[in-house]
Design an enzyme around this catalytic site. Structure first.
Site, mmCIF file in Angstrom:
data_model
loop_
_atom_site.group_PDB
_atom_site.id
_atom_site.type_symbol
_atom_site.label_atom_id
_atom_site.label_comp_id
_atom_site.label_asym_id
_atom_site.label_seq_id
_atom_site.Cartn_x
_atom_site.Cartn_y
_atom_site.Cartn_z
ATOM 1 N N ASP A 27 -6.202 -15.667 0.708
ATOM 2 C CA ASP A 27 -5.901 -14.278 0.886
ATOM 3 C C ASP A 27 -5.172 -13.740 -0.448
ATOM 4 O O ASP A 27 -4.452 -14.081 -0.982
ATOM 5 C CB ASP A 27 -4.294 -14.232 1.841
ATOM 6 C CG ASP A 27 -4.042 -12.921 2.397
ATOM 7 O OD1 ASP A 27 -4.567 -11.973 1.544
ATOM 8 O OD2 ASP A 27 -3.729 -12.716 3.569
ATOM 9 N N HIS A 75 -7.826 -12.280 3.206
ATOM 10 C CA HIS A 75 -7.346 -11.382 3.963
ATOM 11 C C HIS A 75 -8.184 -10.764 5.158
ATOM 12 O O HIS A 75 -9.226 -10.268 4.777
ATOM 13 C CB HIS A 75 -6.558 -10.397 3.099
ATOM 14 C CG HIS A 75 -5.487 -9.512 3.669
ATOM 15 N ND1 HIS A 75 -4.419 -9.738 3.958
ATOM 16 C CD2 HIS A 75 -5.702 -8.196 4.003
ATOM 17 C CE1 HIS A 75 -3.644 -8.797 4.480
ATOM 18 N NE2 HIS A 75 -4.482 -7.794 4.644
#
Length: 231
Positions: free
Chosen positions: A169, A200
Site C-alpha cells: 500500500d 491500496h
C-alpha cells in the site's frame, strides 16, 4: 434502489444510498465511502451486500463540503478533487454522521437491529474508528489510512473488527502496517489479514490496482464475519 435522508446530530441532513435485499428485511451493512464519494463502485458494493440479504446503506460523508460527490479514479482532475475533499474532511463530524446513520438503520422497521460497517480507504479508517467509538455489531476496514495514529483508542473495541491490509500500500507504508499489527495483536476481537504484493484499493473493481483473487478472498472473509456477527 433508492436514497434516504438522515438527520445529522448537529443539525442539517444528508443523503444516503439504500439497497434493499429481496426478502425486504434483514440485518444491516453500513458502507463507508472512499475519497471519491458515493460513486458507482460504492453503490455497487451496497448492491452486492443487498444481494447477500443485507440492508445496505452508503451515506454521503462529504455533504458538509459538497453534497452528492460522485467521481472516479480515472483522471488527474478527479484525484485532485478527491484529495482536496479528503484534506477538508472533518473526521469527528464524519464519525458523528456514521453514528447517526447506524441509529437510522437500526430504527428501520425492515432491519433486524444488527448492523455492521465496512469501509474502504478513508472508509477503512472510519470503520476502525466505529469499532472504537460505536456499538456497531461488527466492523471491517479495507486498507484504512491513518489507523496507526489512533491505536490508543483500540482499548474501547468491544465488537469484532477485521482489517484487510495491502502489504504494498503506497498510502500505508510498512512501518505503519507494523504499528497496526503490533498495536492490535493482543485483542482477541481483532483479526488482521495481509495481502502480499497488493496495493491500496486492490478491491476496487475497475480501478488500476484491482486484483480479483485478493478482492474475492477479502470479501469472502468479510462475508463470513458478517454471517457470524449479524445473522
Amino acid at each position: 434502489m433508492a436514497t434516504t435522508t438522515i438527520k445529522a446530530a448537529d443539525g442539517g441532513s444528508f443523503s444516503a444510498y439504500v439497497a434493499m435485499p429481496k426478502a425486504g428485511k434483514g440485518p444491516g451493512v453500513l458502507c463507508i465511502q472512499e475519497i471519491f464519494g458515493v460513486n458507482k463502485p460504492m453503490r455497487d458494493i451496497a448492491d452486492m451486500w443487498a444481494s447477500e440479504g443485507y440492508i445496505a446503506v452508503a451515506p454521503d460523508l462529504f455533504w458538509r463540503q459538497e453534497p452528492g460527490v460522485d467521481i472516479t479514479d480515472q483522471t488527474e482532475a478527479e484525484w485532485n478533487k478527491a484529495f482536496a475533499l479528503y484534506k477538508g474532511f472533518d473526521v469527528e463530524k464524519g464519525i458523528d454522521d456514521l453514528k447517526a446513520t447506524l441509529a437510522a438503520m437500526r430504527a428501520m422497521p425492515e432491519c433486524t437491529g444488527k448492523v455492521g460497517t465496512v469501509g474502504f480507504c478513508l472508509g477503512g479508517f472510519l470503520a476502525y474508528m466505529m469499532a472504537c467509538r460505536s456499538d456497531a455489531d461488527a466492523n471491517v476496514g479495507y486498507y484504512g489510512v491513518g489507523i496507526q495514529d489512533k491505536l490508543g483508542e483500540a482499548k474501547a473495541i468491544s465488537k469484532p473488527l477485521m482489517l484487510h491490509v495491502a502489504e504494498a500500500d503506497k498510502f500505508v507504508p510498512p512501518e505503519a502496517q507494523a504499528k497496526i499489527v503490533d498495536g492490535l495483536s493482543g485483542n482477541p476481537l481483532v483479526t488482521i489479514h495481509t495481502y502480499p504484493g497488493m496495493d491500496h484499493a486492490f478491491a476496487r473493481i475497475g480501478g488500476q490496482p484491482y486484483d480479483k483473487d485478493a478482492a474475492d478472498a477479502a470479501n469472502g472473509r468479510t462475508a463470513e464475519l458478517f454471517k457470524s456477527a449479524l445473522r
